[in-house]
Design an enzyme around this catalytic site. Structure first.
Site, PDB file in Angstrom:
ATOM      1  N   LEU A   1      35.682  42.139  51.491  1.00  0.00           N
ATOM      2  CA  LEU A   1      36.738  41.784  52.445  1.00  0.00           C
ATOM      3  C   LEU A   1      38.010  42.611  52.210  1.00  0.00           C
ATOM      4  CD1 LEU A   1      36.235  37.929  52.247  1.00  0.00           C
ATOM      5  CD2 LEU A   1      35.436  39.476  54.043  1.00  0.00           C
TER       6      LEU A   1
ATOM      7  N   ASN B   1      39.297  41.517  43.936  1.00  0.00           N
ATOM      8  CA  ASN B   1      39.996  41.861  45.176  1.00  0.00           C
ATOM      9  C   ASN B   1      41.455  41.432  45.088  1.00  0.00           C
ATOM     10  OD1 ASN B   1      40.282  42.868  47.761  1.00  0.00           O
ATOM     11  ND2 ASN B   1      38.668  41.582  48.637  1.00  0.00           N
ATOM     12  N   PHE B   2      42.220  41.879  46.056  1.00  0.00           N
ATOM     13  CA  PHE B   2      43.625  41.485  46.234  1.00  0.00           C
ATOM     14  C   PHE B   2      44.503  41.814  45.023  1.00  0.00           C
ATOM     15  CE2 PHE B   2      41.069  38.467  48.874  1.00  0.00           C
ATOM     16  CZ  PHE B   2      41.422  39.014  50.100  1.00  0.00           C
ATOM     17  N   LEU B   3      44.183  42.901  44.326  1.00  0.00           N
ATOM     18  CA  LEU B   3      45.085  43.381  43.275  1.00  0.00           C
ATOM     19  C   LEU B   3      46.360  43.878  43.961  1.00  0.00           C
ATOM     20  CD1 LEU B   3      45.928  44.458  40.481  1.00  0.00           C
ATOM     21  CD2 LEU B   3      44.554  46.500  40.944  1.00  0.00           C
TER      22      LEU B   3
ATOM     23  N   THR C   1      36.100  47.642  45.365  1.00  0.00           N
ATOM     24  CA  THR C   1      36.156  48.794  46.265  1.00  0.00           C
ATOM     25  C   THR C   1      37.606  49.234  46.396  1.00  0.00           C
ATOM     26  OG1 THR C   1      36.384  47.285  48.151  1.00  0.00           O
ATOM     27  CG2 THR C   1      34.176  48.136  47.713  1.00  0.00           C
TER      28      THR C   1
HETATM   29  C1  LIG Z   1      33.505  41.869  34.249  1.00  0.00           C
HETATM   30  C2  LIG Z   1      34.777  41.613  34.968  1.00  0.00           C
HETATM   31  C3  LIG Z   1      35.530  42.882  35.259  1.00  0.00           C
HETATM   32  C4  LIG Z   1      36.681  42.634  36.138  1.00  0.00           C
HETATM   33  C5  LIG Z   1      37.510  43.916  36.390  1.00  0.00           C
HETATM   34  C6  LIG Z   1      36.737  44.976  37.179  1.00  0.00           C
HETATM   35  C7  LIG Z   1      37.644  46.144  37.555  1.00  0.00           C
HETATM   36  C8  LIG Z   1      38.600  45.787  38.678  1.00  0.00           C
HETATM   37  C9  LIG Z   1      39.476  46.963  39.041  1.00  0.00           C
HETATM   38  C10 LIG Z   1      40.512  46.590  40.087  1.00  0.00           C
HETATM   39  C11 LIG Z   1      39.924  46.496  41.458  1.00  0.00           C
HETATM   40  C12 LIG Z   1      40.953  46.178  42.498  1.00  0.00           C
HETATM   41  C13 LIG Z   1      40.345  46.023  43.864  1.00  0.00           C
HETATM   42  C14 LIG Z   1      41.473  45.894  44.889  1.00  0.00           C
HETATM   43  O1  LIG Z   1      42.127  44.908  44.966  1.00  0.00           O
HETATM   44  S1  LIG Z   1      41.755  47.268  45.885  1.00  0.00           S
HETATM   45  C15 LIG Z   1      43.382  46.976  46.513  1.00  0.00           C
HETATM   46  C16 LIG Z   1      44.427  47.539  45.611  1.00  0.00           C
HETATM   47  N1  LIG Z   1      45.749  47.131  46.026  1.00  0.00           N
HETATM   48  C17 LIG Z   1      46.592  47.900  46.728  1.00  0.00           C
HETATM   49  O2  LIG Z   1      46.317  49.038  47.035  1.00  0.00           O
HETATM   50  C18 LIG Z   1      47.887  47.208  47.144  1.00  0.00           C
HETATM   51  C19 LIG Z   1      49.076  48.121  47.097  1.00  0.00           C
HETATM   52  N2  LIG Z   1      49.203  48.742  45.784  1.00  0.00           N
HETATM   53  C20 LIG Z   1      49.560  48.091  44.672  1.00  0.00           C
HETATM   54  O3  LIG Z   1      49.832  46.904  44.651  1.00  0.00           O
HETATM   55  C21 LIG Z   1      49.621  48.918  43.407  1.00  0.00           C
HETATM   56  O4  LIG Z   1      49.755  50.270  43.754  1.00  0.00           O
HETATM   57  C22 LIG Z   1      48.379  48.723  42.513  1.00  0.00           C
HETATM   58  C23 LIG Z   1      48.359  47.306  41.958  1.00  0.00           C
HETATM   59  C24 LIG Z   1      47.092  49.001  43.247  1.00  0.00           C
HETATM   60  C25 LIG Z   1      48.459  49.702  41.332  1.00  0.00           C
HETATM   61  O5  LIG Z   1      49.665  49.506  40.672  1.00  0.00           O
HETATM   62  P1  LIG Z   1      50.667  50.717  40.383  1.00  0.00           P
HETATM   63  O6  LIG Z   1      50.590  51.641  41.515  1.00  0.00           O
HETATM   64  O7  LIG Z   1      51.984  50.147  40.050  1.00  0.00           O
HETATM   65  O8  LIG Z   1      50.008  51.464  39.122  1.00  0.00           O
HETATM   66  P2  LIG Z   1      50.192  51.046  37.579  1.00  0.00           P
HETATM   67  O9  LIG Z   1      51.232  51.899  36.948  1.00  0.00           O
HETATM   68  O10 LIG Z   1      50.376  49.597  37.446  1.00  0.00           O
HETATM   69  O11 LIG Z   1      48.754  51.410  36.996  1.00  0.00           O
HETATM   70  C26 LIG Z   1      48.223  52.698  37.117  1.00  0.00           C
HETATM   71  C27 LIG Z   1      46.763  52.614  36.729  1.00  0.00           C
HETATM   72  O12 LIG Z   1      46.089  51.751  37.651  1.00  0.00           O
HETATM   73  C28 LIG Z   1      45.027  52.451  38.260  1.00  0.00           C
HETATM   74  N3  LIG Z   1      44.875  51.977  39.636  1.00  0.00           N
HETATM   75  C29 LIG Z   1      45.708  52.158  40.667  1.00  0.00           C
HETATM   76  N4  LIG Z   1      45.234  51.583  41.772  1.00  0.00           N
HETATM   77  C30 LIG Z   1      44.064  51.017  41.428  1.00  0.00           C
HETATM   78  C31 LIG Z   1      43.090  50.282  42.135  1.00  0.00           C
HETATM   79  N5  LIG Z   1      43.212  50.023  43.450  1.00  0.00           N
HETATM   80  N6  LIG Z   1      42.008  49.844  41.484  1.00  0.00           N
HETATM   81  C32 LIG Z   1      41.856  50.102  40.186  1.00  0.00           C
HETATM   82  N7  LIG Z   1      42.733  50.812  39.461  1.00  0.00           N
HETATM   83  C33 LIG Z   1      43.833  51.256  40.082  1.00  0.00           C
HETATM   84  C34 LIG Z   1      45.442  53.886  38.210  1.00  0.00           C
HETATM   85  O13 LIG Z   1      44.313  54.743  38.353  1.00  0.00           O
HETATM   86  C35 LIG Z   1      46.080  53.959  36.862  1.00  0.00           C
HETATM   87  O14 LIG Z   1      45.085  53.993  35.854  1.00  0.00           O
HETATM   88  P3  LIG Z   1      44.746  55.402  35.115  1.00  0.00           P
HETATM   89  O15 LIG Z   1      44.522  56.391  36.221  1.00  0.00           O
HETATM   90  O16 LIG Z   1      45.940  55.764  34.294  1.00  0.00           O
HETATM   91  O17 LIG Z   1      43.529  55.158  34.293  1.00  0.00           O
END
Ligand SMILES: CCCCCCCCCCCCCC(=O)SCCNC(=O)CCNC(=O)[C@H](O)C(C)(C)COP(=O)(O)OP(=O)(O)OC[C@H]1O[C@@H](n2cnc3c(N)ncnc32)[C@H](O)[C@@H]1OP(=O)(O)O
Length: 478
Positions: free
Chosen positions: A478, A194-196, A230
């Protein structure tokens, strides 16, 4: 994030977020009328969608990062449930952080949830999730963040920041917390991600994949290989999709800030009257959850939760952390049967204000979110989908959630009560005047294949509440 704001032409509580077709009477069932109208025009309702802001998925190959990850492809037919990649052990995982070569001048930083809370709050307050029109942004409070991140077993190294080397300014964050998931009966030690968040000035620089790879590495080092996350964004591939629903508590303010629209067939006064709740709750024996209730309430919750296919398991310590009331964060109630003293029901909600952007009169919307609940009312029925069992549970949950709305309004001055179509929510959403929102929430399991799960809404019917099947999703993020 979701709102009702695109619903200016319809009375949201009676609609199913259907296309904007004139419905002649506020008492009519608009969805039925629309279906009939479309039938007459020979249009397939499933081809119509007025959620203009829905993000359309790309082709799988266009997901440059996600196509490299252990996830399920969009068109993949799942035949067996289980990990996508089972081949690694902790010994295969690098022990040092991913290099940050692509962004010189930045460094990894483990965020200290006590000492760095002001900085983390500021990053999220200014850069976290907004609605499509940038009218609202989540405003997780400091105490909320501390509650959400410091659950039993939390690890400091799973609060991963990136900061500017020279100024030490925090410009990005991702978190993992330990959870025990149960997916169709199979127990999986996992994390919730969460909180990415990446600072607005550093967007579209592929930092998100760097964060995701780094948190994966840190979690894998602890021999954990699955995660739940999510988001509104469509990625390969959701296990389930739920819809947001909103129960106005302070309709006048919601209208003034643009969260909801005025239906064409109603006046403001009518809308305010429609959503006015009584001041006092109706369930005898409803009171705050106390320390002495923990065992009994947890047992009730566990028994109730066992009906869903994707759940989080709580032990007593976790239950205590997640549910004992913390003012302005989490509120939990039980119903103690006045005759027997037995706890028959449990309900909780959390409060998460939205910053209102660009409004002269208001800067914050007070939002309550339905969290976990349980009721023993249908426990004695062998089939919970049986007509009588459904009726009994529907009645009980409607009363319980209505009381939660009353508390949220009268005691806590909330402006809106939000819920998803997850759990058994589709049973009461319509009756309690929760209008369908413009947001969907996708549920993802990282490195785990599952058969699809009901989200409590029907994709083919413009994500109408699915009262018949309800939802298989019993986990709330959350
Ligand atoms: C075993 C343990 C595993 C742990 C990990 C499990 C997975 C966890 C996954 C994360 C779960 C997070 C859960 C939460 O916190 S969900 C809340 C997400 N946060 C926000 O929406 C806050 C506002 N937005 C931002 O801060 C940025 O726009 C974020 C950081 C979201 C993207 O930054 P930016 O806009 O500057 O993009 P980029 O150039 O860096 O990167 C682009 C790539 O990133 C992919 N992307 C964009 N948004 C998301 C997203 N919400 N989940 C997964 N992937 C996402 C996108 O498809 C593309 O990949 P691809 O399409 O080319 O393939």
């Amino acid at each position: 994030m979701s709102s009702n704001k695109d619903q200016k032409n319809e009375d949201t509580s009676d609609s199913n977020d259907a296309p904007k077709v004139v419905v002649t009477s506020s008492d009519a069932d608009p969805m039925k009328n629309i279906q009939e109208l479309l039938k007459m025009l020979a249009i397939d309702p499933s081809k119509l969608n007025n959620r203009d802001n829905e993000i359309k998925p790309k082709n799988f190959e266009e997901y440059k990062f996600w196509k490299t990850q252990p996830i399920v492809k969009f068109d993949e037919k799942v035949t067996t449930e289980g990990p996508v990649d089972n081949s690694k052990t902790v010994a295969d995982i690098p022990t040092s952080p991913l290099p940050l070569k692509a962004i010189p001048g930045f460094e990894w930083y483990d965020v200290d949830i006590e000492n760095d809370i002001d900085e983390l709050y500021q990053l999220l307050n200014e850069n976290y999730v907004e609605d499509q029109d940038s009218a609202f942004r989540f405003d997780y409070s400091k105490s909320f963040l501390q509650w959400a991140l410091t659950c039993p077993g939390y690890k400091k190294e799973w609060f991963v920041g990136i900061r500017v080397i020279s100024s030490k300014k925090l410009v990005g964050f991702i978190s993992a917390i330990p959870v025990t998931l149960q997916v169709r009966g199979k127990i999986l030690p996992s994390v919730d991600i969460n909180f990415l968040c990446v600072h607005k000035k550093l967007r579209a620089k592929r930092l998100a994949p760097v964060f995701i790879k780094e948190i994966t590495r840190r979690v894998n080092l602890c021999n954990i290989w699955q995660a739940l996350h999510t988001g509104g964004v469509v990625l390969p591939s959701p296990v389930s999709v739920c819809r947001y629903a909103h129960r106005p508590l302070n309709w006048g303010k919601m209208f003034d800030v643009g969260f909801t629209g005025l239906p064409y067939n109603a006046t403001k006064t009518q809308m305010i009257a429609k959503y006015t709740l009584s001041k006092t709750t109706t369930t005898p024996g409803l009171r705050r959850l106390e320390l002495k209730d923990l065992d009994e309430a947890l047992e009730l919750l566990n028994k109730y939760q066992s009906r869903f296919k994707l759940i989080q398991l709580f032990n007593k310590e976790e239950f205590k952390h997640w549910f004992l009331t913390i003012e302005n964060v989490i509120y939990s109630y039980v119903v103690e049967d006045p005759k027997t003293g037995k706890i028959t029901d449990f309900i909780s909600f959390y409060t998460l204000p939205f910053t209102i952007l660009n409004n002269n009169n208001y800067n914050s919307l007070n939002v309550a979110y339905l969290f976990y609940y349980a009721s023993d009312s249908d426990f004695n029925y062998p089939d919970r989908f049986d007509t009588e069992a459904t009726k009994v549970l529907k009645k009980r949950l409607s009363q319980l959630v209505n009381d939660a709305c009353i508390i949220a309004r009268s005691e806590l001055h909330m402006d809106v009560f939000n819920a998803l179509t997850s759990q058994d929510n589709s049973l009461f959403l319509k009756d309690l005047k929760f209008g369908p929102g413009d947001g969907l929430l996708n549920f993802y399991l990282f490195n785990y294949r599952t058969f699809p799960m009901n989200g409590g809404c029907i994709a083919d019917q413009n994500y109408a509440y699915d009262e018949e099947h309800r939802s298989d999703i019993g986990v709330v993020m959350l």
